[in-house]
Design a protein around this motif. Structure first.
Motif, short mmCIF file in Angstrom:
data_model
loop_
_atom_site.label_atom_id
_atom_site.label_comp_id
_atom_site.label_asym_id
_atom_site.label_seq_id
_atom_site.Cartn_x
_atom_site.Cartn_y
_atom_site.Cartn_z
N LEU A 44 0.83 -1.20 0.00
CA LEU A 44 0.00 0.00 0.00
C LEU A 44 0.87 1.25 0.00
N ALA A 45 1.91 1.25 0.82
CA ALA A 45 2.80 2.42 0.89
C ALA A 45 3.45 2.70 -0.46
N ASP A 46 3.97 1.65 -1.09
CA ASP A 46 4.65 1.84 -2.37
C ASP A 46 3.69 2.24 -3.48
N SER A 47 2.50 1.65 -3.50
CA SER A 47 1.55 1.94 -4.57
C SER A 47 1.03 3.37 -4.50
N LEU A 48 0.93 3.92 -3.28
CA LEU A 48 0.41 5.28 -3.11
C LEU A 48 1.52 6.32 -2.97
N GLY A 49 2.76 5.84 -2.87
CA GLY A 49 3.87 6.77 -2.71
C GLY A 49 3.88 7.46 -1.36
N ILE A 50 3.51 6.71 -0.31
CA ILE A 50 3.46 7.26 1.04
C ILE A 50 4.33 6.42 1.97
N SER A 51 4.54 6.90 3.17
CA SER A 51 5.35 6.16 4.13
C SER A 51 4.56 4.98 4.68
N LYS A 52 5.28 4.03 5.28
CA LYS A 52 4.60 2.89 5.89
C LYS A 52 3.72 3.35 7.04
N HIS A 53 4.17 4.36 7.77
CA HIS A 53 3.35 4.90 8.86
C HIS A 53 2.03 5.44 8.32
N ALA A 54 2.11 6.17 7.19
CA ALA A 54 0.89 6.72 6.59
C ALA A 54 -0.01 5.61 6.05
N ALA A 55 0.62 4.53 5.55
CA ALA A 55 -0.17 3.40 5.05
C ALA A 55 -0.93 2.73 6.19
N ASP A 114 -8.50 -0.93 -0.43
CA ASP A 114 -7.27 -1.43 -1.03
C ASP A 114 -7.25 -2.95 -0.99
N LEU A 115 -6.67 -3.57 -2.03
CA LEU A 115 -6.52 -5.02 -2.04
C LEU A 115 -5.38 -5.40 -2.97
N CYS A 116 -4.89 -6.64 -2.79
CA CYS A 116 -3.81 -7.16 -3.62
C CYS A 116 -4.19 -8.56 -4.11
N LYS A 117 -3.47 -9.00 -5.14
CA LYS A 117 -3.73 -10.30 -5.74
C LYS A 117 -2.44 -11.07 -5.94
N SER A 118 -2.50 -12.38 -5.76
CA SER A 118 -1.37 -13.24 -6.03
C SER A 118 -1.74 -14.19 -7.16
N GLY A 119 -0.93 -14.20 -8.21
CA GLY A 119 -1.21 -15.06 -9.36
C GLY A 119 0.07 -15.55 -10.00
N SER A 120 -0.03 -16.64 -10.74
CA SER A 120 1.17 -17.32 -11.23
C SER A 120 1.82 -16.65 -12.42
N THR A 121 1.16 -15.68 -13.05
CA THR A 121 1.78 -14.98 -14.18
C THR A 121 2.36 -13.64 -13.75
N THR A 122 1.57 -12.83 -13.06
CA THR A 122 2.03 -11.48 -12.69
C THR A 122 2.46 -11.38 -11.24
N GLY A 123 2.33 -12.47 -10.48
CA GLY A 123 2.77 -12.45 -9.09
C GLY A 123 1.88 -11.61 -8.20
N THR A 134 0.25 -8.20 -7.22
CA THR A 134 -0.13 -6.88 -7.74
C THR A 134 -1.24 -6.30 -6.89
N CYS A 135 -1.29 -4.98 -6.81
CA CYS A 135 -2.21 -4.32 -5.88
C CYS A 135 -2.99 -3.20 -6.54
N GLY A 136 -4.11 -2.86 -5.95
CA GLY A 136 -4.96 -1.77 -6.44
C GLY A 136 -6.10 -1.54 -5.46
N SER A 137 -7.29 -1.28 -5.98
CA SER A 137 -8.45 -1.04 -5.12
C SER A 137 -9.71 -1.63 -5.75
N VAL A 138 -10.73 -1.83 -4.92
CA VAL A 138 -12.01 -2.36 -5.39
C VAL A 138 -12.75 -1.26 -6.14
N GLU A 139 -13.24 -1.59 -7.34
CA GLU A 139 -14.02 -0.63 -8.12
C GLU A 139 -15.53 -0.84 -7.97
N GLY A 140 -15.96 -2.09 -7.84
CA GLY A 140 -17.40 -2.33 -7.74
C GLY A 140 -17.71 -3.80 -7.61
N TYR A 141 -18.99 -4.09 -7.37
CA TYR A 141 -19.48 -5.46 -7.25
C TYR A 141 -20.71 -5.65 -8.14
#
Length: 402
Positions: free
Chosen positions: A48-59, A301-310, A312-319
């Motif tokens: 989360l910190a790296d994806s948003l460009g913020i410190s770990k404390h801010a994350a 915020d959420l992340c995914k683990s997969g065998s091709t891209t390993g 990767t992180c982002g956020s929920v857009e909808g259901y």
């Protein structure tokens, strides 16, 4: 005490062989305490910190804020406040409520609130009616349709409005809802993300050129262990192989090419194997423990683990998103309903892979744009996932947690 075979055969949810080996002999990173008393896995904080460009404390502060707001929402609902959808925008949770008094109570609790013209239930009714129309005949020129809570409308994304008669009829019906439906141009074509590439993580019938990614483990009331996965991964009920050895067999699924489908399925885990309640991060940081399956709100915020891209992180857009998947092997298009959408980047072969928000399991990769490429952990993209809570409920299973 487990036998040595069971220990050796533990599988990490959607992780690598190296990570599986590490899980049997190395200590895993421990959750870090926060000022609020919550604990978060280091992998989630760092991502989360790296994806948003913020410190770990801010994350950590951001995660604390989201957690606190969700707790306030839960209390309001228990106290009788009637909500009609909720979503995060820029880290702030907004509630749809049915009256001014409930809006006042929500604001008093420190949350944003509004009385929408339509709301989640009305939007869901529209998407259900569009689903029924698509079930009769697939609108191949339509990419997707789903409720967008923030704009209080249903968004229909169209690649080719004149693709076929079914597309034209579908769009004509959608436009009859007036301002409740927004039709947008979208050049993407979507496909399920089981793919044919060299190498594999979860081979289908031990074919090295066809694979998906490992999802989540769950058990039935009788104690039988299952792998919960994307339905298209096990459409033909294949044997599932890890590193050359079979660990599960497709049991049942709800995805069928060319038919109105739901992309969920289960595979019975073979004796001597376990799906561990730990999601691997492909070397990004330590593994992430699975402690539940509470659904994350839109914007979380959420992340995914997969065998091709390993990892990767982002956020929920909808259901409750409906999509039209193109069959790259020349088969008929398939309408899939009930998906979640996200800004997490995925590619072919990631299907079935595990999505997680904090320590709460969210779902399994279903599909994404054809030709999408992911440049790293934090490269923003677009993907669809089958919500795990819906699959657990449908099959009557309990998630395996740590």
């Amino acid at each position: 005490m487990r036998s040595m075979r069971r220990i050796r055969n533990c599988l990490l949810a959607a992780t690598s062989i190296a990570a599986v080996m590490a899980s049997t002999g190395l200590a895993q990173a421990q959750p870090a305490p926060t000022g609020s008393g919550n604990t978060y896995e280091p992998a989630m904080v760092e991502a989360l910190a790296d994806s948003l460009g913020i410190s770990k404390h801010a994350a950590v502060q951001r995660l604390d804020d989201q957690h606190t707001q969700q707790q306030r929402l839960d209390r309001l609902r228990r106290d009788g406040v009637e909500t009609d959808g909720a979503y995060f925008t820029d880290g702030r949770l907004t509630l749809n409520v049915t009256g001014r008094s409930d809006a006042k109570r929500a604001r008093h609790a420190g949350l944003s609130a509004r009385v929408p013209e339509r709301g989640a239930r009305a939007l869901e009714k529209i998407t259900d009616e569009l689903d029924a129309r698509a079930k009769r005949k697939t609108p191949s020129g339509v990419v997707s349709w789903s409720a967008d809570l923030s704009s209080d409308s249903v968004v229909v994304k169209v690649a080719d409005a004149d693709r076929d008669a079914a597309t034209r009829t579908f769009l004509s019906a959608a436009r009859k809802y007036g301002k409740a439906v927004r039709v947008e141009k979208d050049t993407e074509r979507l496909a399920v993300q089981r793919d044919v590439y060299p190498g594999s993580r979860m081979n289908l019938n031990n074919n090295p050129g066809s694979w998906c990614s490992v999802g989540f483990g769950a058990t039935s009331s009788s104690g039988t262990e299952y792998l919960v996965t994307a339905g298209h991964c096990i459409e033909k009920l294949p044997g599932l192989y890890f590193d050359g050895s079979r660990f599960a067999k497709g049991t049942t699924g709800r995805f069928h090419v060319g038919e109105h489908s739901v992309d969920m399925g289960v595979a019975r885990v073979d004796s001597g194997w376990d799906i561990t309640p730990t999601v691997g991060t492909w070397g990004s940081t330590g593994n992430v423990a699975v402690r539940g399956s509470n659904r994350a709100p839109v914007g979380a915020d959420l992340c995914k683990s997969g065998s091709t891209t390993g990892w990767t992180c982002g956020s929920v857009e909808g259901y409750d998103v409906s999509v039209t998947y193109t069959d790259r092997n020349g088969g008929p298009d398939t309408v899939v309903t009930g998906l979640g959408s996200s800004t997490v980047c995925t590619e072919g072969g990631d299907s079935g892979g595990a999505y997680i928000s904090g320590d709460q399991a969210q779902g399994m990769t279903s599909g994404g744009p054809i030709g999408q490429t992911c440049g790293g952990v934090y490269d923003e993209g677009h993907s669809y996932f089958q919500p795990l809570d819906d699959a657990l409920s449908y099959y009557g299973l309990d998630l395996t947690t740590r």
